[in-house]
Design a protein around this motif. Structure first.
Motif, PDB file in Angstrom:
ATOM      1  N   GLU A 270       0.839  -1.197   0.000  1.00 24.63           N
ATOM      2  CA  GLU A 270       0.000   0.000   0.000  1.00 24.63           C
ATOM      3  C   GLU A 270       0.878   1.254   0.000  1.00 24.63           C
ATOM      4  OE1 GLU A 270      -3.926   1.408   2.456  1.00 24.63           O
ATOM      5  OE2 GLU A 270      -2.131   0.991   3.639  1.00 24.63           O
ATOM      6  N   ALA A 271       1.953   1.211   0.766  1.00 23.40           N
ATOM      7  CA  ALA A 271       2.870   2.358   0.836  1.00 23.40           C
ATOM      8  C   ALA A 271       3.531   2.626  -0.514  1.00 23.40           C
ATOM      9  CB  ALA A 271       3.929   2.109   1.905  1.00 23.40           C
ATOM     10  N   SER A 272       3.670   1.570  -1.331  1.00 18.70           N
ATOM     11  CA  SER A 272       4.287   1.737  -2.649  1.00 18.70           C
ATOM     12  C   SER A 272       3.281   2.167  -3.712  1.00 18.70           C
ATOM     13  CB  SER A 272       4.966   0.432  -3.075  1.00 18.70           C
ATOM     14  OG  SER A 272       3.992  -0.574  -3.320  1.00 18.70           O
ATOM     15  N   GLY A 273       2.004   2.310  -3.305  1.00 17.32           N
ATOM     16  CA  GLY A 273       0.990   2.818  -4.229  1.00 17.32           C
ATOM     17  C   GLY A 273      -0.043   1.820  -4.679  1.00 17.32           C
ATOM     18  N   LYS A 274       0.045   0.568  -4.229  1.00 17.57           N
ATOM     19  CA  LYS A 274      -0.935  -0.440  -4.633  1.00 17.57           C
ATOM     20  C   LYS A 274      -2.262  -0.201  -3.916  1.00 17.57           C
ATOM     21  CE  LYS A 274      -0.330  -3.271  -7.011  1.00 17.57           C
ATOM     22  NZ  LYS A 274      -0.568  -3.323  -8.472  1.00 17.57           N
ATOM     23  N   SER A 275      -3.356  -0.315  -4.666  1.00 20.78           N
ATOM     24  CA  SER A 275      -4.696  -0.140  -4.095  1.00 20.78           C
ATOM     25  C   SER A 275      -5.122  -1.438  -3.420  1.00 20.78           C
ATOM     26  CB  SER A 275      -5.691   0.231  -5.208  1.00 20.78           C
ATOM     27  OG  SER A 275      -6.985   0.387  -4.690  1.00 20.78           O
ATOM     28  N   ILE A 276      -5.386  -1.368  -2.110  1.00 20.64           N
ATOM     29  CA  ILE A 276      -5.766  -2.552  -1.326  1.00 20.64           C
ATOM     30  C   ILE A 276      -7.013  -2.226  -0.510  1.00 20.64           C
ATOM     31  CG2 ILE A 276      -5.046  -4.200   0.446  1.00 20.64           C
ATOM     32  CD1 ILE A 276      -2.146  -3.612  -0.389  1.00 20.64           C
ATOM     33  N   HIS A 277      -8.048  -3.065  -0.662  1.00 23.25           N
ATOM     34  CA  HIS A 277      -9.311  -2.829   0.052  1.00 23.25           C
ATOM     35  C   HIS A 277      -9.895  -4.127   0.584  1.00 23.25           C
ATOM     36  CE1 HIS A 277      -9.581   1.410  -0.977  1.00 23.25           C
ATOM     37  NE2 HIS A 277      -9.258   1.096  -2.225  1.00 23.25           N
ATOM     38  N   PRO A 278     -10.359  -4.081   1.862  1.00 26.41           N
ATOM     39  CA  PRO A 278     -10.195  -2.994   2.811  1.00 26.41           C
ATOM     40  C   PRO A 278      -8.709  -2.720   3.056  1.00 26.41           C
ATOM     41  CG  PRO A 278     -11.764  -4.623   3.637  1.00 26.41           C
ATOM     42  CD  PRO A 278     -11.094  -5.224   2.452  1.00 26.41           C
ATOM     43  N   THR A 279      -8.419  -1.591   3.674  1.00 26.23           N
ATOM     44  CA  THR A 279      -7.020  -1.219   3.870  1.00 26.23           C
ATOM     45  C   THR A 279      -6.343  -2.210   4.815  1.00 26.23           C
ATOM     46  OG1 THR A 279      -7.499   0.185   5.776  1.00 26.23           O
ATOM     47  CG2 THR A 279      -7.554   1.229   3.586  1.00 26.23           C
TER      48      THR A 279
END
Length: 568
Positions: free
Chosen positions: A86-95
């Motif tokens: 997530e920190a590298s920009g990947k969209s992850i849901h739920p967070t």
């Protein structure tokens, strides 16, 4: 239409149903799971899926390279690598933050408490002394729970008395952190599926009742049958329905978390009418299986829409009622209910393609829809009994008709309506609501009747007979007034009072003291959209005709003189 690719951690039955929804929308879904033929992978064998553990950081990184959005069908994943991605920009849901929070049930409770979400009291139990303190503070029984890796009743232990304290922690997995929770003496278990989009939009599905057996979800009824009873214990329970309050608790809880997708919110309905949140699942949930057949948009499709920022679909039901039966591993009896389902109208069977049938393992489910909850019950019951002839699961029904009267002296007249509704199989309630002596009760009854699931109101009143008209002014539901004969004026005053309503406030009425016709009219109203009640009404009419024909035959045979003698 949608070019972005979705990856999902886990390939069980929930992933299977997400895959079914993705296939219809032509959304590419890549599954990371160990078996090459996991339930989810079976649905779309042409898709290139990943083989490996959904907890493996290396495999999760490999999945991230192939997809645009990552989601989960199970919360027991490696959140450290997800946070890194997530920190590298990947969209992850739920967070990853939300998943991590929900993985620890005690942290989850502490978080929700900060947002004033109603919960059972809990206490951290890092050692034996803390467990003993929980017994002193909460009394007995109380629940000792594992903070992590707990599901389907695993990780819970009931501490019934002081005698259980010594060995309590040994009853749960060794080394797992524990916490204690005050015993929640609930009346029902409820659940709400809440969908939250990356756009911030939040929608809730109907409140459902869940019935558990051996701590595993056994039955689900939608909508929850919790509308019985005219009174509440506080201003809040007077002014809002249980369904409204449960949805509010669920939505408030989910908006306190970050990320998008579908969330399952499990709750307790307490005996005093209050709602307590039990726990949250950050994914599609067993209690939402029914949405595939019963709602305009299933929880699985809305999960995909939410994480991709597509417009959310309607969460409303497209049928009057629905039920869901879990098919659990039970040896030779496992699929008996499924075999019965082939011959029962309104049923849809979902089998998960699992290779090994272990006792208690979720092998599939059956969804039932109907024109009324009574019809759903009638269709479900033979399948429930096929699985376990001794099953005593509650089948609750909300009243569809409310019979109210201004005084208990009216009961002799109004009981005829109750007898007709009983004969017709219509669930109803009967109570006292006086326009003059209990005006506040009447006001809340009128305002809340439709929200409790009532469809028709039958109001009996004598004398001034204000009750039918006052209730009609408060509710959008049809009201049938029954004029009750009083000690003076023979009930004509009541009849005139009921029929002389001002324009815009309609009240139907029947002959004086004729609550029988009021009930029959109510059944006809229900029959306009519930075919089974229309069928019963037709049979009633046929039976009336037969009774009259029998009298005609007797009259023709014996003559009027003897017929009069027989009659008296």
């Amino acid at each position: 239409m949608e070019a972005r690719k979705v990856g999902i951690l886990g390939g069980g039955q929930l992933g299977r149903m997400v895959q079914e929804a993705a296939s219809r929308l032509n959304i590419s879904l890549t599954i990371l799971d160990e078996p090459t033929d996991s339930p989810a992978k079976q649905v779309n064998a042409f898709q290139t899926h990943l083989q490996g553990s959904f907890k493996d950081p290396i495999k999760i990184r490999e999945l991230a390279q192939q997809v645009d959005v990552i989601t989960v069908e199970i919360e027991h994943v490696d959140t450290a690598v997800l946070k890194e991605l997530e920190a590298s920009g990947k969209s992850i849901h739920p967070t990853p933050a939300t998943i991590s929070l929900i993985q620890d049930k005690y942290l989850q409770k502490q978080h929700l408490a900060k947002y004033q979400i109603p919960l059972a009291d809990s206490l951290d139990c890092p050692d034996q002394e803390a467990i003993e303190k929980a017994g002193q503070e909460f009394g007995y029984p109380f629940m000792l729970k594992a903070k992590t890796m707990a599901y389907d009743g695993k990780g819970n232990y009931v501490v019934k008395s002081k005698d259980d304290l010594k060995d309590a922690s040994s009853k749960l997995a060794p080394g797992v952190p524990l916490y204690a929770e005050r015993w929640a003496k609930f009346d029902r278990e409820l659940a709400v599926m809440v969908v939250r989009s990356v756009t911030g939009e939040v929608r809730s599905y109907p409140v459902v009742e869940t019935v558990h057996k051996n701590s595993i979800c056994h039955l689900v009824f939608a909508p929850a049958q919790v509308g019985r009873g005219l009174t509440g214990t506080s201003d809040e329970t007077f002014s809002t329905s249980i369904q409204e309050r449960a949805k509010k608790v669920a939505e408030n809880a989910i908006t306190s978390l970050s990320g998008a997708g579908v969330f399952g919110v499990e709750m307790f309905l307490m005996q005093d009418g209050q709602i307590l949140l039990n726990e949250i699942a950050p994914r599609p949930h067993n209690s939402g299986h029914y949405t595939i057949e019963a709602c305009h948009t299933s929880q699985y499709e809305n999960h995909l829409r939410a994480i991709l920022g597509l417009p959310l679909g309607s969460t409303a039901m497209k049928v009057q009622a629905s039920g869901m039966l879990n098919i659990l591993g039970a040896g030779e009896k496992t699929y008996e209910a499924c075999e019965l389902a082939y011959g029962i109208t309104g049923t849809t069977t979902h089998l998960y393609g699992k290779k090994e049938c272990k006792a208690g393992r979720k092998m599939g489910h059956i969804t039932v829809v109907g024109d009324s909850m009574q019809e759903v019950h009638d269709r479900l019951l033979p399948m429930v009994m096929a699985m376990d002839p001794k099953d005593e699961s509650p089948f609750n029904l909300d009243p569809m008709v409310s019979i109210v009267m201004g005084s208990d002296s009216d009961l002799k007249v109004m009981e005829d309506a109750a007898k007709i509704l009983t004969k017709m199989g219509v669930p109803f309630e009967l109570s006292l609501v006086s326009a003059h002596r209990t005006p506040e009760r009447m006001y809340h009854f009128g305002r809340m009747a439709d929200k409790r699931g009532i469809k028709v109101i039958i109001a009996g009143a004598g004398g001034a007979a204000h009750l039918p008209g006052m209730v009609a002014a408060l509710t959008p539901l049809p009201v049938i007034g029954v004029p009750v004969r009083g000690s003076t004026l023979d009930g004509v005053d009541s009849l005139h009072s009921i029929v002389q309503m001002p324009r815009g406030v309609p009240v139907a009425t029947v002959a004086i003291n004729n609550s029988t016709n009021a009930a029959l009219l109510a059944v006809r109203m229900l029959g306009s959209y519930v075919p089974s009640y229309l069928d019963r009404m037709e049979k009633y009419q046929v039976q009336m005709e037969k009774e009259v024909q029998a009298k005609i035959t007797t009259l023709d045979r014996v003559g009027w003189q003897k017929y009069e003698y027989i009659k008296h």
